[in-house]
Motif scaffolding. Structure first.
Motif, PDB file in Angstrom:
ATOM      1  N   ALA A  62      -4.778  13.932   5.430  1.00  0.00           N
ATOM      2  CA  ALA A  62      -4.277  12.768   6.179  1.00  0.00           C
ATOM      3  C   ALA A  62      -5.258  11.599   6.106  1.00  0.00           C
ATOM      4  O   ALA A  62      -4.849  10.451   5.919  1.00  0.00           O
ATOM      5  CB  ALA A  62      -4.010  13.159   7.629  1.00  0.00           C
ATOM      6  N   ASP A  63      -6.548  11.879   6.238  1.00  0.00           N
ATOM      7  CA  ASP A  63      -7.560  10.819   6.156  1.00  0.00           C
ATOM      8  C   ASP A  63      -7.601  10.191   4.758  1.00  0.00           C
ATOM      9  O   ASP A  63      -7.680   8.968   4.622  1.00  0.00           O
ATOM     10  CB  ASP A  63      -8.946  11.350   6.527  1.00  0.00           C
ATOM     11  N   LEU A  64      -7.537  11.018   3.728  1.00  0.00           N
ATOM     12  CA  LEU A  64      -7.562  10.491   2.360  1.00  0.00           C
ATOM     13  C   LEU A  64      -6.309   9.671   2.060  1.00  0.00           C
ATOM     14  O   LEU A  64      -6.383   8.619   1.427  1.00  0.00           O
ATOM     15  CB  LEU A  64      -7.716  11.620   1.349  1.00  0.00           C
ATOM     16  N   LEU A  65      -5.158  10.131   2.525  1.00  0.00           N
ATOM     17  CA  LEU A  65      -3.924   9.376   2.298  1.00  0.00           C
ATOM     18  C   LEU A  65      -3.921   8.062   3.076  1.00  0.00           C
ATOM     19  O   LEU A  65      -3.408   7.048   2.590  1.00  0.00           O
ATOM     20  CB  LEU A  65      -2.710  10.233   2.654  1.00  0.00           C
ATOM     21  N   THR A  66      -4.503   8.075   4.257  1.00  0.00           N
ATOM     22  CA  THR A  66      -4.614   6.837   5.032  1.00  0.00           C
ATOM     23  C   THR A  66      -5.539   5.862   4.316  1.00  0.00           C
ATOM     24  O   THR A  66      -5.245   4.665   4.218  1.00  0.00           O
ATOM     25  CB  THR A  66      -5.137   7.129   6.453  1.00  0.00           C
ATOM     26  N   THR A  67      -6.642   6.369   3.794  1.00  0.00           N
ATOM     27  CA  THR A  67      -7.557   5.525   3.024  1.00  0.00           C
ATOM     28  C   THR A  67      -6.862   4.974   1.789  1.00  0.00           C
ATOM     29  O   THR A  67      -6.984   3.783   1.464  1.00  0.00           O
ATOM     30  CB  THR A  67      -8.810   6.329   2.614  1.00  0.00           C
ATOM     31  N   LEU A  68      -6.097   5.818   1.108  1.00  0.00           N
ATOM     32  CA  LEU A  68      -5.305   5.368  -0.037  1.00  0.00           C
ATOM     33  C   LEU A  68      -4.350   4.258   0.386  1.00  0.00           C
ATOM     34  O   LEU A  68      -4.186   3.268  -0.325  1.00  0.00           O
ATOM     35  CB  LEU A  68      -4.532   6.542  -0.631  1.00  0.00           C
ATOM     36  N   GLY A  69      -3.744   4.397   1.543  1.00  0.00           N
ATOM     37  CA  GLY A  69      -2.829   3.370   2.038  1.00  0.00           C
ATOM     38  C   GLY A  69      -3.517   2.039   2.267  1.00  0.00           C
ATOM     39  O   GLY A  69      -2.971   0.977   1.945  1.00  0.00           O
ATOM     40  N   VAL A  70      -4.725   2.081   2.797  1.00  0.00           N
ATOM     41  CA  VAL A  70      -5.486   0.846   3.044  1.00  0.00           C
ATOM     42  C   VAL A  70      -5.818   0.177   1.712  1.00  0.00           C
ATOM     43  O   VAL A  70      -5.582  -1.024   1.524  1.00  0.00           O
ATOM     44  CB  VAL A  70      -6.774   1.146   3.839  1.00  0.00           C
ATOM     45  N   PHE A  71      -6.347   0.944   0.761  1.00  0.00           N
ATOM     46  CA  PHE A  71      -6.690   0.370  -0.537  1.00  0.00           C
ATOM     47  C   PHE A  71      -5.441  -0.001  -1.331  1.00  0.00           C
ATOM     48  O   PHE A  71      -5.432  -0.988  -2.057  1.00  0.00           O
ATOM     49  CB  PHE A  71      -7.587   1.317  -1.333  1.00  0.00           C
ATOM     50  N   GLY A  72      -4.399   0.788  -1.194  1.00  0.00           N
ATOM     51  CA  GLY A  72      -3.145   0.477  -1.872  1.00  0.00           C
ATOM     52  C   GLY A  72      -2.558  -0.838  -1.403  1.00  0.00           C
ATOM     53  O   GLY A  72      -1.999  -1.605  -2.184  1.00  0.00           O
ATOM     54  N   ARG A  73      -2.712  -1.122  -0.142  1.00  0.00           N
ATOM     55  CA  ARG A  73      -2.198  -2.380   0.417  1.00  0.00           C
ATOM     56  C   ARG A  73      -2.899  -3.599  -0.210  1.00  0.00           C
ATOM     57  O   ARG A  73      -2.313  -4.665  -0.321  1.00  0.00           O
ATOM     58  CB  ARG A  73      -2.407  -2.361   1.926  1.00  0.00           C
ATOM     59  N   LEU A  74      -4.132  -3.435  -0.613  1.00  0.00           N
ATOM     60  CA  LEU A  74      -4.861  -4.535  -1.242  1.00  0.00           C
ATOM     61  C   LEU A  74      -4.248  -4.949  -2.570  1.00  0.00           C
ATOM     62  O   LEU A  74      -4.355  -6.113  -2.963  1.00  0.00           O
ATOM     63  CB  LEU A  74      -6.332  -4.151  -1.445  1.00  0.00           C
ATOM     64  N   VAL A  75      -3.637  -4.011  -3.273  1.00  0.00           N
ATOM     65  CA  VAL A  75      -3.066  -4.326  -4.588  1.00  0.00           C
ATOM     66  C   VAL A  75      -1.541  -4.402  -4.581  1.00  0.00           C
ATOM     67  O   VAL A  75      -0.950  -4.963  -5.494  1.00  0.00           O
ATOM     68  CB  VAL A  75      -3.523  -3.311  -5.663  1.00  0.00           C
ATOM     69  N   TYR A  76      -0.909  -3.840  -3.576  1.00  0.00           N
ATOM     70  CA  TYR A  76       0.561  -3.813  -3.504  1.00  0.00           C
ATOM     71  C   TYR A  76       0.999  -4.632  -2.299  1.00  0.00           C
ATOM     72  O   TYR A  76       1.399  -4.115  -1.282  1.00  0.00           O
ATOM     73  CB  TYR A  76       1.046  -2.371  -3.410  1.00  0.00           C
ATOM     74  N   ARG A  77       0.908  -5.917  -2.434  1.00  0.00           N
ATOM     75  CA  ARG A  77       1.184  -6.827  -1.321  1.00  0.00           C
ATOM     76  C   ARG A  77       2.678  -7.069  -1.095  1.00  0.00           C
ATOM     77  O   ARG A  77       3.066  -7.486  -0.024  1.00  0.00           O
ATOM     78  CB  ARG A  77       0.472  -8.148  -1.540  1.00  0.00           C
ATOM     79  N   GLU A  78       3.495  -6.809  -2.119  1.00  0.00           N
ATOM     80  CA  GLU A  78       4.929  -7.068  -1.974  1.00  0.00           C
ATOM     81  C   GLU A  78       5.620  -6.014  -1.121  1.00  0.00           C
ATOM     82  O   GLU A  78       6.685  -6.253  -0.585  1.00  0.00           O
ATOM     83  CB  GLU A  78       5.623  -7.096  -3.349  1.00  0.00           C
ATOM     84  N   GLY A  79       5.057  -4.834  -1.046  1.00  0.00           N
ATOM     85  CA  GLY A  79       5.697  -3.732  -0.336  1.00  0.00           C
ATOM     86  C   GLY A  79       4.753  -3.081   0.652  1.00  0.00           C
ATOM     87  O   GLY A  79       3.670  -3.566   0.915  1.00  0.00           O
ATOM     88  N   GLU A  80       5.199  -1.991   1.170  1.00  0.00           N
ATOM     89  CA  GLU A  80       4.418  -1.251   2.155  1.00  0.00           C
ATOM     90  C   GLU A  80       3.872   0.020   1.504  1.00  0.00           C
ATOM     91  O   GLU A  80       4.624   0.957   1.224  1.00  0.00           O
ATOM     92  CB  GLU A  80       5.299  -0.910   3.359  1.00  0.00           C
ATOM     93  N   ALA A  81       2.578   0.023   1.259  1.00  0.00           N
ATOM     94  CA  ALA A  81       1.931   1.161   0.598  1.00  0.00           C
ATOM     95  C   ALA A  81       2.125   2.451   1.401  1.00  0.00           C
ATOM     96  O   ALA A  81       2.317   3.517   0.820  1.00  0.00           O
ATOM     97  CB  ALA A  81       0.446   0.874   0.405  1.00  0.00           C
ATOM     98  N   MET A  82       2.101   2.353   2.708  1.00  0.00           N
ATOM     99  CA  MET A  82       2.244   3.547   3.542  1.00  0.00           C
ATOM    100  C   MET A  82       3.606   4.214   3.329  1.00  0.00           C
ATOM    101  O   MET A  82       3.726   5.429   3.392  1.00  0.00           O
ATOM    102  CB  MET A  82       2.066   3.195   5.023  1.00  0.00           C
ATOM    103  N   ASP A  83       4.646   3.416   3.060  1.00  0.00           N
ATOM    104  CA  ASP A  83       5.967   3.986   2.791  1.00  0.00           C
ATOM    105  C   ASP A  83       5.981   4.759   1.484  1.00  0.00           C
ATOM    106  O   ASP A  83       6.678   5.770   1.357  1.00  0.00           O
ATOM    107  CB  ASP A  83       7.033   2.890   2.755  1.00  0.00           C
ATOM    108  N   LEU A  84       5.247   4.286   0.489  1.00  0.00           N
ATOM    109  CA  LEU A  84       5.168   4.992  -0.789  1.00  0.00           C
ATOM    110  C   LEU A  84       4.471   6.336  -0.646  1.00  0.00           C
ATOM    111  O   LEU A  84       4.809   7.299  -1.334  1.00  0.00           O
ATOM    112  CB  LEU A  84       4.420   4.149  -1.828  1.00  0.00           C
ATOM    113  N   ILE A  85       3.505   6.394   0.237  1.00  0.00           N
ATOM    114  CA  ILE A  85       2.715   7.613   0.442  1.00  0.00           C
ATOM    115  C   ILE A  85       3.466   8.599   1.323  1.00  0.00           C
ATOM    116  O   ILE A  85       3.477   9.792   1.072  1.00  0.00           O
ATOM    117  CB  ILE A  85       1.344   7.267   1.066  1.00  0.00           C
ATOM    118  N   GLY A  86       4.088   8.081   2.356  1.00  0.00           N
ATOM    119  CA  GLY A  86       4.786   8.919   3.328  1.00  0.00           C
ATOM    120  C   GLY A  86       3.977   9.025   4.609  1.00  0.00           C
ATOM    121  O   GLY A  86       3.014   9.781   4.669  1.00  0.00           O
TER     122      GLY A  86
END
Length: 106
Positions: A62-86
């Motif tokens: 959960a912590d790693l996926l949350t971290t991925l979501g934070v960093f993913g948001r930096l590059v995927y500004r058009e969408g919601e990175a957290m939705d892609l991860i689940g």
């Protein structure tokens, strides 16, 4: 005899992920920031699959996926990175718990 530690900056956007990164889930949380050659949403999905597959401890995952979501948001500004991860995979993260306490839903 003296020992010295020298630090050097690493420009993630220049780093090409290596095959062995798949075995290092902590690195996969940084994957979207690297020169992977994929569309941002596919890079996030790829990293999330790798983390979900390799990390059995639900809290660490959960912590790693949350971290991925934070960093993913930096590059995927058009969408919601957290939705892609689940978001259901991030419930046990302390980061998500604290975020919910500080910012309750509207």
């Amino acid at each position: 005899m003296q020992q010295a530690v020298n630090f050097q900056p690493v420009c993630l956007w220049r780093e090409q992920p290596q095959g062995w990164w798949e075995k290092a889930p902590g690195l996969m949380a940084l994957y979207p920031l690297c020169a992977h050659g994929q569309a941002p949403e596919e890079a996030i999905r790829h990293a999330a699959r790798s983390i979900k597959t390799r990390v059995k401890d639900t809290v660490v995952r959960a912590d790693l996926l949350t971290t991925l979501g934070v960093f993913g948001r930096l590059v995927y500004r058009e969408g919601e990175a957290m939705d892609l991860i689940g978001s259901e995979f991030m419930r046990e993260s302390k980061f998500v718990t604290v975020h919910r306490q500080l910012l309750p839903p509207l």
